[in-house]
Design a protein around this motif. Structure first.
Motif, PDB file in Angstrom:
ATOM      1  N   ALA A  27       0.799  -1.226   0.000  1.00 46.61           N
ATOM      2  CA  ALA A  27       0.000   0.000   0.000  1.00 46.61           C
ATOM      3  C   ALA A  27       0.829   1.273   0.000  1.00 46.61           C
ATOM      4  O   ALA A  27       0.400   2.288  -0.527  1.00 46.61           O
ATOM      5  CB  ALA A  27      -0.933   0.006   1.211  1.00 46.61           C
ATOM      6  N   GLY A  28       2.013   1.237   0.582  1.00 43.53           N
ATOM      7  CA  GLY A  28       2.747   2.485   0.714  1.00 43.53           C
ATOM      8  C   GLY A  28       4.152   2.452   0.156  1.00 43.53           C
ATOM      9  O   GLY A  28       4.514   3.253  -0.697  1.00 43.53           O
ATOM     10  N   GLU A 131      -6.316   9.423  -3.191  1.00 38.86           N
ATOM     11  CA  GLU A 131      -7.244   9.013  -2.136  1.00 38.86           C
ATOM     12  C   GLU A 131      -6.490   8.718  -0.844  1.00 38.86           C
ATOM     13  O   GLU A 131      -6.919   9.101   0.247  1.00 38.86           O
ATOM     14  CB  GLU A 131      -8.048   7.786  -2.586  1.00 38.86           C
ATOM     15  N   ARG A 132      -5.356   8.040  -0.947  1.00 38.40           N
ATOM     16  CA  ARG A 132      -4.541   7.744   0.231  1.00 38.40           C
ATOM     17  C   ARG A 132      -4.059   9.043   0.880  1.00 38.40           C
ATOM     18  O   ARG A 132      -4.076   9.185   2.110  1.00 38.40           O
ATOM     19  CB  ARG A 132      -3.354   6.869  -0.165  1.00 38.40           C
ATOM     20  N   ARG A 135      -6.896  10.646   2.801  1.00 39.62           N
ATOM     21  CA  ARG A 135      -7.121   9.964   4.081  1.00 39.62           C
ATOM     22  C   ARG A 135      -6.043  10.337   5.097  1.00 39.62           C
ATOM     23  O   ARG A 135      -6.334  10.517   6.279  1.00 39.62           O
ATOM     24  CB  ARG A 135      -7.167   8.446   3.883  1.00 39.62           C
ATOM     25  N   CYS A 159       4.188   9.148  -0.699  1.00 34.60           N
ATOM     26  CA  CYS A 159       2.944   8.874  -1.411  1.00 34.60           C
ATOM     27  C   CYS A 159       2.677   9.975  -2.438  1.00 34.60           C
ATOM     28  O   CYS A 159       2.250   9.710  -3.560  1.00 34.60           O
ATOM     29  CB  CYS A 159       1.790   8.759  -0.417  1.00 34.60           C
TER      30      CYS A 159
END
Length: 192
Positions: A27-28, A131-132, A135, A159
């Motif tokens: 994810a990152g 989107e990340r 958030r 990111c």
């Protein structure tokens, strides 16, 4: 950079199991370092053997026990040493660039199909990064978050780099497709 540094960096915020780490990686960290899950597990074992991470067993009811890992002081020292060395520039290796390099000898329509696919991939990935980032910021504006955000700024900045990289890929694909289409029109007019 070695995989060990990417794993250590991913473990800075909290204890994670190997499974959680591979998910966090996907994810990152994956926007700047790719590793297969088995590579991450093998690196965790080496890091623990070298005293750079510490693992502990957690007994779970109705589920298999799990092992959680955290960065040790020695591991943080390893990261500090890594950060004090000059970063080597990255080199881009991408099949699509080789295909575009040969554009004058290839079917432009086929090449445009490949570019369209890469454009869509980059657009979708940039949207995921965006989107990340949203958030991570919570309700804060980016400038406020960067100065005073409660969470660490490093994951946010990496990111953001991933988002910007994919936006640049998307824009480049669009530009190349426009050039190839325009050249096809000119060639058609010249041949008519």
């Amino acid at each position: 950079m070695a995989l060990r540094h990417a794993v250590l960096a991913a473990l800075l915020d909290e204890e994670l199991s190997g499974y959680q780490l591979t998910k966090a990686f996907a994810a990152g960290v994956a926007n700047f370092w790719h590793a297969k899950p088995q590579q991450v597990y093998a690196e965790l074992a080496r890091l623990e053997r070298d005293g750079l991470v510490a693992g502990r067993e957690v007994v779970q009811e109705g589920r298999p026990d799990k092992r959680l890992f955290r960065v040790t002081g020695k591991g943080l020292g390893e990261l500090e040493g890594f950060a004090s060395t000059a970063a080597k520039p990255a080199f881009l290796r991408e099949d699509l660039l080789v295909q575009v390099q040969a554009a004058d000898h290839l079917d432009a329509a086929v090449l445009i199909e490949r570019l369209t696919e890469r454009y869509a991939f980059a657009e979708a990935k940039a949207a995921l990064f965006e989107e990340r980032l949203r958030r991570m910021r919570g309700g804060a504006e980016e400038s406020e978050f960067l100065l005073r955000g409660a969470s660490r700024v490093g994951p946010y900045l990496t990111c953001r780099r991933g988002r910007d990289f994919e936006r640049a890929n998307r824009d480049w694909c669009r530009d190349v497709m426009e050039v190839l289409r325009a050249r096809a029109v000119v060639a058609s007019d010249d041949g008519a």
